[in-house]
Write a protein that holds these residues in place. Structure first.
Motif, short mmCIF file in Angstrom:
data_model
loop_
_atom_site.label_atom_id
_atom_site.label_comp_id
_atom_site.label_asym_id
_atom_site.label_seq_id
_atom_site.Cartn_x
_atom_site.Cartn_y
_atom_site.Cartn_z
N ARG A 75 0.82 -1.22 0.00
CA ARG A 75 0.00 0.00 0.00
C ARG A 75 0.85 1.26 0.00
O ARG A 75 0.54 2.26 -0.66
CB ARG A 75 -0.91 0.01 1.24
CG ARG A 75 -2.10 -0.92 1.18
CD ARG A 75 -2.79 -0.93 2.52
NE ARG A 75 -4.02 -1.71 2.53
CZ ARG A 75 -4.60 -2.16 3.63
NH1 ARG A 75 -4.04 -1.92 4.81
NH2 ARG A 75 -5.71 -2.86 3.55
N GLU A 76 1.95 1.24 0.74
CA GLU A 76 2.77 2.44 0.93
C GLU A 76 3.83 2.62 -0.14
O GLU A 76 4.58 3.59 -0.11
CB GLU A 76 3.41 2.39 2.32
CG GLU A 76 2.40 2.46 3.46
CD GLU A 76 2.96 1.99 4.77
OE1 GLU A 76 4.21 1.81 4.86
OE2 GLU A 76 2.17 1.77 5.71
N GLY A 77 3.92 1.68 -1.08
CA GLY A 77 4.96 1.78 -2.09
C GLY A 77 6.34 1.57 -1.51
O GLY A 77 7.29 2.27 -1.87
N GLN A 78 6.45 0.58 -0.62
CA GLN A 78 7.72 0.30 0.06
C GLN A 78 8.07 -1.19 -0.06
O GLN A 78 8.60 -1.79 0.87
CB GLN A 78 7.63 0.69 1.54
CG GLN A 78 7.48 2.17 1.80
CD GLN A 78 8.78 2.92 1.51
OE1 GLN A 78 9.86 2.36 1.53
NE2 GLN A 78 8.66 4.22 1.27
N THR A 79 7.80 -1.79 -1.22
CA THR A 79 8.07 -3.22 -1.39
C THR A 79 9.51 -3.51 -1.77
O THR A 79 9.95 -4.65 -1.69
CB THR A 79 7.17 -3.82 -2.48
OG1 THR A 79 7.56 -3.29 -3.77
CG2 THR A 79 5.70 -3.52 -2.22
N GLY A 80 10.24 -2.49 -2.23
CA GLY A 80 11.59 -2.73 -2.73
C GLY A 80 11.61 -3.15 -4.19
O GLY A 80 12.69 -3.34 -4.76
N ALA A 121 6.56 2.49 -7.67
CA ALA A 121 6.21 3.66 -8.48
C ALA A 121 4.71 3.69 -8.74
O ALA A 121 4.06 4.75 -8.63
CB ALA A 121 6.99 3.64 -9.79
N GLY A 122 4.13 2.55 -9.08
CA GLY A 122 2.70 2.50 -9.34
C GLY A 122 1.88 2.85 -8.11
O GLY A 122 0.94 3.64 -8.18
N MET A 123 2.25 2.28 -6.96
CA MET A 123 1.47 2.56 -5.75
C MET A 123 1.60 4.01 -5.32
O MET A 123 0.66 4.59 -4.78
CB MET A 123 1.92 1.62 -4.63
CG MET A 123 1.67 0.13 -4.94
SD MET A 123 -0.03 -0.22 -5.45
CE MET A 123 -0.92 0.20 -3.96
N VAL A 175 9.75 5.12 -13.10
CA VAL A 175 10.17 4.83 -11.72
C VAL A 175 10.78 6.06 -11.08
O VAL A 175 10.44 6.43 -9.94
CB VAL A 175 11.15 3.64 -11.69
CG1 VAL A 175 11.88 3.59 -10.35
CG2 VAL A 175 10.39 2.34 -11.93
N ARG A 176 11.68 6.73 -11.77
CA ARG A 176 12.33 7.90 -11.16
C ARG A 176 11.34 9.03 -10.90
O ARG A 176 11.53 9.84 -9.98
CB ARG A 176 13.49 8.38 -12.05
CG ARG A 176 14.76 7.56 -11.87
CD ARG A 176 15.92 8.15 -12.66
NE ARG A 176 15.74 7.91 -14.08
CZ ARG A 176 16.16 6.83 -14.72
NH1 ARG A 176 16.80 5.88 -14.06
NH2 ARG A 176 15.96 6.69 -16.01
#
Length: 434
Positions: A298-303, A309-311, A395-396
């Motif tokens: 959810r937080e866009g912290q999956t690595g 980037a999508g989240m 992504v960037r």
């Protein structure tokens, strides 16, 4: 007929609005009505903000034609009947919808109108082809897209409804206040038909021709971004499909096909009301209850940079590129093993275009419980990133921790001699290594 009420739901427009057109042709006085169902569970800040804009724009358009938008707060059927008694309405017109909530609302309204001896008409305008208008030889709805697409293409279209030149309210009707516009942290476009039609014209002139080549390019953002306008009915899907088909070319055909997907999910949801909460095609699967993994997603912290980037785009814009929706959904359901309903609920909390049928239908397609003929399909996020974000620009744009990583290396930060500070290691084994 002397007085008719038009109950607006998800058709917040005056162009090609069959309900409004029918009322204006049938009655001397027309009462355009929108009922704000306060406390409704799926009314979240991003959609409420867009709804406020859309109602304000609809009110301006109706006032320019001598009418107004009457706004009431409460349970829609009760408020509609109360107003019908006040104005002594002979008839009520509304557009059909496909959710369980919409089905029950229409059923209650039918019973109430019978009791009150008020004529009720429900018309079709939320899709290009109405749910149930095309069916397979055996069954009530199509379960596979391709045969639906063939039948959908051949089905005759209704004529576009006329835009009323004048709307005449009965005397003494109180207009009522629009719902307040809530604060939203997302960067949202202006809602409403006027802005939507500007976007549509710009898209048809400037983006459609290249759609077939660019619609999966994450950094190019080559999609129409008209999904919220369609969800709220600020644009007629029939008009949009007709104009895109008329433009022709590979772009027009590819885009019309996407509008057909929207209709496909609508006819599935119309037949299977539990689509948002229950597997359409139950399959043996051990889903994981993993709150930490779900929170990281959810937080866009999956690595996984393309997933993060999508989240983060979803959180920042209340919108998510279609290719990114597939990637992040597949990662949650197939890589993390978290049930698709958890992901669908998060999408529904943030998406301005949060549509019950499309959201649930697409999530089930990705999870392998819906209408995909290949239920074991999965997307490798790194390979997908190489293909649809080859130079890492997408992504960037949304993951600033990786701004200094050059080129496509941004998609595999865990392989760098020095891992970027502040960016997490993958929550699962890097997919490229499998």
């Amino acid at each position: 007929m002397d007085t008719a009420i038009v109950l607006f739901t998800r058709d917040l427009r005056i162009h090609d609005n069959p309900a409004l057109d029918l009322a204006c042709r049938s009655a001397r006085h027309v009462v355009p009505l929108f009922v704000v169902h306060d406390g409704l569970g799926f009314a979240v800040p991003n959609r409420l903000r867009y709804l406020h804009d859309s109602l304000a724009d609809l009110r301006r358009s109706l006032r320019a034609r001598g009418g107004d938008l009457v706004v009431r707060h409460g349970e829609p059927v009760a408020e509609t009947l109360t107003l019908a008694r006040e104005v002594r309405a002979d008839g009520i017109v509304l557009a059909r919808d496909v959710s369980r909530y919409a089905h029950r609302r229409l059923a209650r309204l039918e019973r109430a109108c019978r009791d009150e001896r008020i004529a009720l008409r429900a018309v079709d305008s939320a899709t290009v082809v109405p749910p149930g208008a095309v069916t397979p030889a055996a069954g009530d709805h199509f379960r596979v897209f391709t045969p639906y697409w063939r039948a959908w293409e051949r089905h005759p279209r209704r004529d576009a409804a006329a835009t009323p030149e004048r709307v005449t309210l009965p005397a003494g009707v109180r207009a009522g206040a629009l719902p307040a516009a809530p604060e939203s942290t997302a960067e949202l476009p202006a809602g409403g038909e006027t802005a939507a039609r500007r976007r549509m014209v710009a898209w048809l002139r400037g983006g459609l021709a290249e759609y077939a080549d660019r619609h999966d390019d994450l950094a190019a953002d080559g999609t129409s971004r008209l999904s919220a306008d369609l969800h709220f009915g600020c644009l007629s899907p029939l008009e949009l499909a007709t104009r895109a088909a008329r433009a022709g070319g590979a772009g027009g055909e590819a885009y019309v096909r996407q509008l057909c997907w929207r209709d496909f999910h609508a006819q599935v949801a119309d037949a299977f009301e539990d689509l948002p909460r229950r597997d359409y095609r139950p399959r043996p699967r051990d889903w994981r209850d993993d709150p930490d993994a779900l929170a990281a997603w959810r937080e866009g912290q999956t690595g996984l940079p393309i997933v993060d980037a999508g989240m983060r785009q979803l959180a920042a814009e209340g919108f998510l590129h279609n290719r990114a929706r597939l990637l992040v959904a597949s990662f949650l359901a197939k890589d993390l093993g978290v049930h698709w309903t958890a992901g669908a609920a998060h999408f529904f909390d943030l998406l301005t275009d949060g549509d019950i049928a499309n959201n649930a239908g697409n999530w089930q397609w990705v999870a392998g419980t819906g209408n995909d003929t290949r239920p074991n399909r999965r997307f490798n996020p790194v390979r997908q990133a190489y293909r649809f974000d080859p130079d890492g620009s997408y992504v960037r744009r949304y993951v600033p921790e990786l701004a200094g990583v050059p080129g496509r290396r941004v998609h595999e930060p865990w392989t760098l001699p020095r891992h970027p500070a502040g960016y997490p290691l993958p929550v699962v084994e890097p997919p490229v290594a499998r």
